[in-house]
Scaffold this active site. Structure first.
Site, PDB file in Angstrom:
ATOM      1  CB  CYS A 369      -0.989  -0.051   1.163  1.00  0.00           C
ATOM      2  SG  CYS A 369      -2.411   1.011   0.890  1.00  0.00           S
ATOM      3  CG  HIS A 499      -3.520  -3.581   3.171  1.00  0.00           C
ATOM      4  ND1 HIS A 499      -2.473  -3.115   3.925  1.00  0.00           N
ATOM      5  CD2 HIS A 499      -4.150  -2.499   2.679  1.00  0.00           C
ATOM      6  CE1 HIS A 499      -2.478  -1.791   3.897  1.00  0.00           C
ATOM      7  NE2 HIS A 499      -3.482  -1.393   3.150  1.00  0.00           N
ATOM      8  CD  GLU A 501      -1.241  -6.336   5.190  1.00  0.00           C
ATOM      9  OE1 GLU A 501      -0.915  -6.616   4.020  1.00  0.00           O
ATOM     10  OE2 GLU A 501      -1.460  -5.170   5.574  1.00  0.00           O
TER      11      GLU A 501
HETATM   12  N1  GLN Z   1      -1.819   6.763   3.009  1.00  0.00           N
HETATM   13  C1  GLN Z   1      -1.910   6.033   1.800  1.00  0.00           C
HETATM   14  C2  GLN Z   1      -3.275   6.213   1.136  1.00  0.00           C
HETATM   15  O1  GLN Z   1      -4.200   6.639   1.761  1.00  0.00           O
HETATM   16  C3  GLN Z   1      -1.633   4.574   2.010  1.00  0.00           C
HETATM   17  C4  GLN Z   1      -2.652   3.888   2.854  1.00  0.00           C
HETATM   18  C5  GLN Z   1      -2.203   2.567   3.401  1.00  0.00           C
HETATM   19  O2  GLN Z   1      -1.004   2.262   3.414  1.00  0.00           O
HETATM   20  N2  GLN Z   1      -3.118   1.761   3.899  1.00  0.00           N
HETATM   21  O3  GLN Z   1      -3.423   5.891  -0.017  1.00  0.00           O
END
Ligand code: GLN
Length: 522
Positions: A369, A499, A501
């Protein structure tokens, strides 16, 4: 037939009610019982999405886009089943439902009260659970002002149902005093008294401790807690939490529960496989939420369940203060790096330096992410020479906004539950490492939680399609957004906007973690 096992906590929070509840649920499932689980969070937030991971641990996102407490992650991993918003209730949800109903005239003529209206709403939610046995874990510790209404609700519900429909398990902690070489059961005795004050008598007391507690102390707990000695179970710390299912079985906890609830078990198909041997690779999680390891729970467990020792956390901000030589020296010690998700500016330059190191020195690296977004920023800055390239999340005036707010997010005014959340489908492109890792699957879905995206429209020159030439980031998965990137001529340089995970289960770790571990050659 619907039965309920209520798990309450005493003495301290964080003693492992979640692991206990998940293990018990799995044990019962392996004995042929259709189980369901519910986590009750007594805080006033509507969901965990707006809480700081430093205090509360990670936010676990379900397929249906619910931002949950991390205990839902334990349930998913232990049970091997996907959870949804139905598996978690918070005081925030209950109170807002009651207040909304009051405004709609739903209680016309009544004075709206904690009992029976708030408790009524809680009982309704509990009764909608559809397991043969529903394991209900009440968060926090008995005696907390917020949890009283939930204890009252389960007390009432137990009275309304048959005597063999409910079982109460109290999970507490017995400390050991080194100076006098003794275990201290007083806090446990007092927490049982607090529970009784709410009208609940425990049927079983589970004692968590650092080391095995001696028999005399267990007898004392049985006596003061008002339970037979065989209903006092001691669970000392274990190096591998997945063994708890087996430990509970050895203590016959499943049979004790079944006897009390008058249900039949079928143990003939019992099976519980979990990793027991681990490769001792050193993986660094370059991170910024350092208040508790729980902030990165699912990532840590995904590595562990891939058969590798748990990653160590490297403070991203410390990397910012080092010279480049020190950064290289520090990170060379590790076999692989993971750059996790996150929000806000703190620590991002340190993470970008870690990515720079991994790219140049061909260290396996997985960017999750935010981690993937930083991979794009690093590439723009250090390969294309786009000085001060950034995400508009961290620098609204960057000359090269390679990561920007998603178009649909520009209209969003409220911050709770409004990100791009939950399961989203994507296409994996052939002839990429990602495609190989997914075993040739082309269409799949993964869980998301973000507001920003790769700004492909303005910076297509950073990317190429698989099989195109040039030193660029290969796009390896797409939806309306770029979902994954990778580098050729690197053992493992993969960034994903989702994600992975969150999808790991015991016996079935997400393939991206498995592949990361496999890419390490000592
Ligand atoms: N802050 C980033 C976004 O909002 C990444 C978010 C995250 O890593 N879950 O896109």
């Amino acid at each position: 037939m619907k039965k309920y096992v209520v798990v309450t906590g005493g003495v301290l929070s964080g003693v492992g009610k979640g692991i206990f509840s998940a293990s018990l649920a799995r044990l019962l499932k392996e004995c042929g019982v259709r189980v369901n689980v519910l986590k009750i969070d007594p805080y006033l937030n509507v969901d965990a999405g707006t809480m700081n991971p430093n205090q509360h641990g990670e936010v676990f996102v379900t397929d249906d886009g619910y931002e949950a407490d991390l205990d839902l992650g334990h349930y998913e991993r232990f049970l091997g089943e996907d959870m949804s918003r139905k598996n978690n209730i918070t005081a925030g949800q209950i109170y807002s439902a009651v207040v909304k109903k009051e405004r709609e005239g739903g209680y016309l003529g009544s004075t709206v009260q904690i009992v029976p209206h708030v408790t009524g709403e809680i009982k309704k939610r509990i009764e909608s659970l559809e397991g043969e046995i529903n394991v209900i874990e009440i968060g926090g510790t008995v005696g907390d002002i917020e949890s009283e209404v939930f204890l009252e609700s389960v007390r009432e519900l137990a009275l309304e149902k048959a005597a063999d429909d409910f079982l109460f398990i109290h999970v507490t902690y017995v400390p050991y005093l080194k100076a006098s070489n003794e275990f201290k059961t007083k806090p446990t005795q007092q927490s049982v008294q607090l529970l009784r004050r709410s009208g609940i008598n425990p049927d079983m007391i589970v004692i968590r401790s650092e080391n095995p507690v001696n028999g005399d102390s267990l007898k004392k707990v049985a006596l003061f807690g008002g339970v037979p000695i065989d209903m006092v179970i001691n669970l000392p710390d274990v190096p591998n939490v997945y063994s708890v299912v087996e430990i509970l079985k050895n203590y016959d906890v499943h049979r004790k529960v079944a006897r009390r609830l008058r249900i039949n078990l079928d143990e003939s198909n019992f099976k519980w496989d979990y990793p027991k041997t681990f490769k001792t690779y050193k993986i660094a999680l370059v991170a910024k939420y350092l208040g508790t390891d729980d902030a990165y729970k699912s990532i840590i467990e995904s590595v562990f369940l891939s058969g590798c020792t748990k990653p160590s956390i490297v403070d991203a901000q410390v990397l910012e203060e080092m010279s480049w030589e020190q950064v290289c020296e520090t990170l060379s010690e590790y076999d692989a790096l993971i750059i996790p998700g996150g929000f806000g500016k703190r620590g991002i330059e340190g993470k970008i330096r870690a990515i720079h190191f991994a790219r140049e020195y061909k260290k396996p690296i997985l960017g999750i992410c935010l981690g993937m977004q930083l991979m794009v920023i690093e590439f723009a800055r250090n390969v294309l020479g786009y000085k001060n390239a950034n995400s508009t999340e961290f620098d609204s005036n960057t000359p090269y906004p390679v990561i920007t707010l998603m178009e649909e997010q520009k209209k969003v005014l409220q911050l709770g539950g409004t990100m791009r959340l939950g399961s989203q489908s994507m296409r994996i492109l052939k002839d990429t490492k990602l495609w190989q890792i997914y075993g040739g699957v082309e269409q799949t879905s993964e869980r998301h939680r973000h507001r920003y995206e790769v700004n492909y429209d303005e910076y297509p020159e950073l990317f190429k399609m698989p099989n195109e030439s040039g030193n660029k980031l290969v796009i390896s998965a797409q939806s309306n957004f770029i979902e994954a990137i990778e580098l050729e001529e690197h053992p493992y340089f993969i960034g994903i906007q989702y994600h992975p995970e969150l999808k790991t289960k015991v016996g079935n770790p997400h393939p991206l973690f498995k592949a990361l571990v496999d890419s390490i050659r000592n």
